[in-house]
Motif scaffolding. Structure first.
Motif, PDB file in Angstrom:
ATOM      1  N   ASP A   1       0.861  -1.181   0.000  1.00 30.71           N
ATOM      2  CA  ASP A   1       0.000   0.000   0.000  1.00 30.71           C
ATOM      3  C   ASP A   1       0.901   1.236   0.000  1.00 30.71           C
ATOM      4  N   PRO A   2       0.969   1.991  -1.098  1.00 30.58           N
ATOM      5  CA  PRO A   2       1.860   3.149  -1.153  1.00 30.58           C
ATOM      6  C   PRO A   2       1.528   4.238  -0.135  1.00 30.58           C
ATOM      7  N   ARG A   3       0.293   4.252   0.342  1.00 28.60           N
ATOM      8  CA  ARG A   3      -0.083   5.299   1.301  1.00 28.60           C
ATOM      9  C   ARG A   3       0.540   5.071   2.666  1.00 28.60           C
ATOM     10  N   THR A   4       0.771   3.819   3.015  1.00 27.98           N
ATOM     11  CA  THR A   4       1.320   3.495   4.332  1.00 27.98           C
ATOM     12  C   THR A   4       2.641   2.727   4.259  1.00 27.98           C
ATOM     13  N   SER A   5       3.009   2.270   3.055  1.00 31.84           N
ATOM     14  CA  SER A   5       4.173   1.398   2.826  1.00 31.84           C
ATOM     15  C   SER A   5       4.020   0.051   3.536  1.00 31.84           C
ATOM     16  N   ARG A   6       2.798  -0.282   3.917  1.00 33.86           N
ATOM     17  CA  ARG A   6       2.535  -1.572   4.565  1.00 33.86           C
ATOM     18  C   ARG A   6       2.346  -2.652   3.511  1.00 33.86           C
ATOM     19  N   PHE A   7       2.885  -3.852   3.789  1.00 35.75           N
ATOM     20  CA  PHE A   7       2.685  -4.988   2.901  1.00 35.75           C
ATOM     21  C   PHE A   7       1.305  -5.583   3.169  1.00 35.75           C
ATOM     22  N   LEU A   8       0.426  -5.519   2.189  1.00 32.78           N
ATOM     23  CA  LEU A   8      -0.899  -6.115   2.296  1.00 32.78           C
ATOM     24  C   LEU A   8      -0.825  -7.625   2.076  1.00 32.78           C
ATOM     25  N   LEU A   9       0.136  -8.041   1.268  1.00 36.38           N
ATOM     26  CA  LEU A   9       0.383  -9.455   0.982  1.00 36.38           C
ATOM     27  C   LEU A   9       1.885  -9.673   0.994  1.00 36.38           C
ATOM     28  N   HIS A  10       2.329 -10.752   1.637  1.00 28.98           N
ATOM     29  CA  HIS A  10       3.740 -11.115   1.609  1.00 28.98           C
ATOM     30  C   HIS A  10       3.842 -12.629   1.629  1.00 28.98           C
ATOM     31  N   GLU A  11       4.400 -13.186   0.550  1.00 24.58           N
ATOM     32  CA  GLU A  11       4.543 -14.640   0.419  1.00 24.58           C
ATOM     33  C   GLU A  11       6.017 -14.952   0.177  1.00 24.58           C
ATOM     34  N   PRO A  12       6.821 -15.049   1.246  1.00 24.63           N
ATOM     35  CA  PRO A  12       8.253 -15.300   1.076  1.00 24.63           C
ATOM     36  C   PRO A  12       8.539 -16.765   0.747  1.00 24.63           C
ATOM     37  N   ILE A  13       9.804 -17.054   0.436  1.00 22.64           N
ATOM     38  CA  ILE A  13      10.245 -18.427   0.223  1.00 22.64           C
ATOM     39  C   ILE A  13      10.419 -19.084   1.592  1.00 22.64           C
ATOM     40  N   PRO A  14       9.839 -20.244   1.834  1.00 21.49           N
ATOM     41  CA  PRO A  14      10.065 -20.925   3.114  1.00 21.49           C
ATOM     42  C   PRO A  14      11.558 -21.053   3.404  1.00 21.49           C
ATOM     43  N   LEU A  15      11.928 -20.859   4.658  1.00 22.69           N
ATOM     44  CA  LEU A  15      13.337 -20.760   5.022  1.00 22.69           C
ATOM     45  C   LEU A  15      14.143 -21.986   4.592  1.00 22.69           C
ATOM     46  N   ARG A  16      13.642 -23.180   4.873  1.00 26.46           N
ATOM     47  CA  ARG A  16      14.404 -24.386   4.533  1.00 26.46           C
ATOM     48  C   ARG A  16      14.608 -24.482   3.025  1.00 26.46           C
ATOM     49  N   LEU A  17      13.577 -24.167   2.269  1.00 25.83           N
ATOM     50  CA  LEU A  17      13.674 -24.220   0.817  1.00 25.83           C
ATOM     51  C   LEU A  17      14.634 -23.150   0.303  1.00 25.83           C
ATOM     52  N   ALA A  18      14.596 -21.972   0.898  1.00 26.75           N
ATOM     53  CA  ALA A  18      15.514 -20.901   0.494  1.00 26.75           C
ATOM     54  C   ALA A  18      16.962 -21.314   0.728  1.00 26.75           C
TER      55      ALA A  18
ATOM     56  N   THR B   1      12.166 -12.847   0.822  1.00 19.49           N
ATOM     57  CA  THR B   1      11.086 -12.585  -0.128  1.00 19.49           C
ATOM     58  C   THR B   1      11.419 -13.158  -1.494  1.00 19.49           C
ATOM     59  N   LYS B   2      12.686 -13.013  -1.902  1.00 18.85           N
ATOM     60  CA  LYS B   2      13.129 -13.645  -3.148  1.00 18.85           C
ATOM     61  C   LYS B   2      14.650 -13.729  -3.146  1.00 18.85           C
ATOM     62  N   LEU B   3      15.184 -14.456  -4.135  1.00 17.73           N
ATOM     63  CA  LEU B   3      16.614 -14.579  -4.369  1.00 17.73           C
ATOM     64  C   LEU B   3      16.868 -14.255  -5.835  1.00 17.73           C
ATOM     65  N   VAL B   4      18.015 -13.640  -6.111  1.00 17.17           N
ATOM     66  CA  VAL B   4      18.359 -13.290  -7.493  1.00 17.17           C
ATOM     67  C   VAL B   4      19.819 -13.629  -7.757  1.00 17.17           C
ATOM     68  N   THR B   5      20.074 -14.266  -8.882  1.00 20.68           N
ATOM     69  CA  THR B   5      21.428 -14.535  -9.358  1.00 20.68           C
ATOM     70  C   THR B   5      21.703 -13.646 -10.556  1.00 20.68           C
ATOM     71  N   ILE B   6      22.893 -13.059 -10.589  1.00 21.54           N
ATOM     72  CA  ILE B   6      23.279 -12.151 -11.665  1.00 21.54           C
ATOM     73  C   ILE B   6      24.459 -12.760 -12.414  1.00 21.54           C
ATOM     74  N   GLY B   7      24.395 -12.739 -13.749  1.00 19.28           N
ATOM     75  CA  GLY B   7      25.504 -13.319 -14.489  1.00 19.28           C
ATOM     76  C   GLY B   7      25.336 -13.197 -15.983  1.00 19.28           C
ATOM     77  N   ASP B   8      26.193 -13.889 -16.695  1.00 14.90           N
ATOM     78  CA  ASP B   8      26.137 -13.920 -18.150  1.00 14.90           C
ATOM     79  C   ASP B   8      24.816 -14.550 -18.603  1.00 14.90           C
ATOM     80  N   PRO B   9      24.086 -13.918 -19.525  1.00 14.99           N
ATOM     81  CA  PRO B   9      22.775 -14.439 -19.930  1.00 14.99           C
ATOM     82  C   PRO B   9      22.783 -15.894 -20.384  1.00 14.99           C
ATOM     83  N   GLU B  10      23.777 -16.303 -21.178  1.00 21.66           N
ATOM     84  CA  GLU B  10      23.801 -17.687 -21.655  1.00 21.66           C
ATOM     85  C   GLU B  10      24.093 -18.669 -20.523  1.00 21.66           C
ATOM     86  N   GLN B  11      24.994 -18.292 -19.623  1.00 18.91           N
ATOM     87  CA  GLN B  11      25.270 -19.157 -18.482  1.00 18.91           C
ATOM     88  C   GLN B  11      24.044 -19.272 -17.584  1.00 18.91           C
ATOM     89  N   LEU B  12      23.307 -18.169 -17.447  1.00 21.07           N
ATOM     90  CA  LEU B  12      22.095 -18.214 -16.624  1.00 21.07           C
ATOM     91  C   LEU B  12      20.993 -19.031 -17.281  1.00 21.07           C
TER      92      LEU B  12
END
Length: 222
Positions: free
Chosen positions: A28-45, A102-113
């Motif tokens: 919600d931009p008016r309050t910066s509150r997360f109305l929905l948050h679905e993170p990656i489960p810790l063990r899976l992350a 909340t998420k994970l991101v890998t950065i690298g060469d497009p073909e390798q990714l």
């Protein structure tokens, strides 16, 4: 990230709920509150972090709308500057991480990714949402979320229907978004999978294709 999109929301005067993090967050931009948050489960992350690191790639880890990395690298620094956000160096992620990211991101060469994406999808099929946002960014999120699921949540919250929704996309991670919307538009230089599911293709960003579609739609209703 919500914090990276917030300056644009302020500039545009947008106060409606905004979908962030591949659909894992609706804020919600008016309050910066997360109305929905679905993170990656810790063990899976943790399993995903270990798998990606075993392949020789580093990771960005997002917790509480902050960016964390094991060490500062040219790739991580370039990403932080691209997003205009601070970066926190915390050492080995598996030693540091105690909350579901909340998420994970890998950065690298497009073909390798591309190769990494195929291997990770084979390993985590049905357990993680894995997709590219840009050719050099491979993203991991909860299997429960996509941009389409995020917009569906907003639609229910705000009271509008899919068949009355227009969605625009360019990256591979926009496929589900266009599939959900009643009318999906891909920009001309979009990923091939996005063009395949789109109802129409508009000019690219440097020709303000999205603006052209919106202006034509508004003119047709005036």
């Amino acid at each position: 990230m919500y914090r990276s999109v917030r300056p644009y929301l302020i500039e545009a005067g947008i106060v409606d709920p905004v979908v962030c993090y591949q659909g894992a967050v609706v804020a919600d931009p008016r309050t910066s509150r997360f109305l929905l948050h679905e993170p990656i489960p810790l063990r899976l992350a943790r399993e995903a972090i270990e798998a990606v690191q075993d392949e020789g790639f580093g990771l960005n880890c997002y917790v509480d709308d902050e960016l964390y990395v094991a060490e500062e690298t040219p790739e991580a620094d370039r990403y932080a500057r691209f997003q205009h956000i601070p970066m926190h160096t915390v050492g080995p992620l598996l030693d540091w991480l105690t909350k579901p990211p909340t998420k994970l991101v890998t950065i690298g060469d497009p073909e390798q990714l591309d190769e990494l994406e195929r291997r990770m999808k084979g390993r985590f099929e049905g357990r993680l949402y894995i997709s590219k946002s840009l050719p050099e960014f491979l993203e991991f999120a909860s299997p429960k979320v996509t941009k389409g699921s995020g917009l569906a949540w907003v639609a229910e919250h705000e009271g509008f229907a899919a068949e009355r929704t227009v969605a625009f996309g360019d990256g591979e991670n926009d496929v589900e978004l266009l599939e959900w919307a009643g009318y999906g538009v891909a920009v001309e230089n979009a990923h091939s999978r996005v063009r395949e599911v789109a109802d129409w293709v508009c000019p690219p960003a440097d020709k303000e294709g999205v603006a052209q579609v919106l202006e034509a739609l508004l003119e047709s209703r005036s």
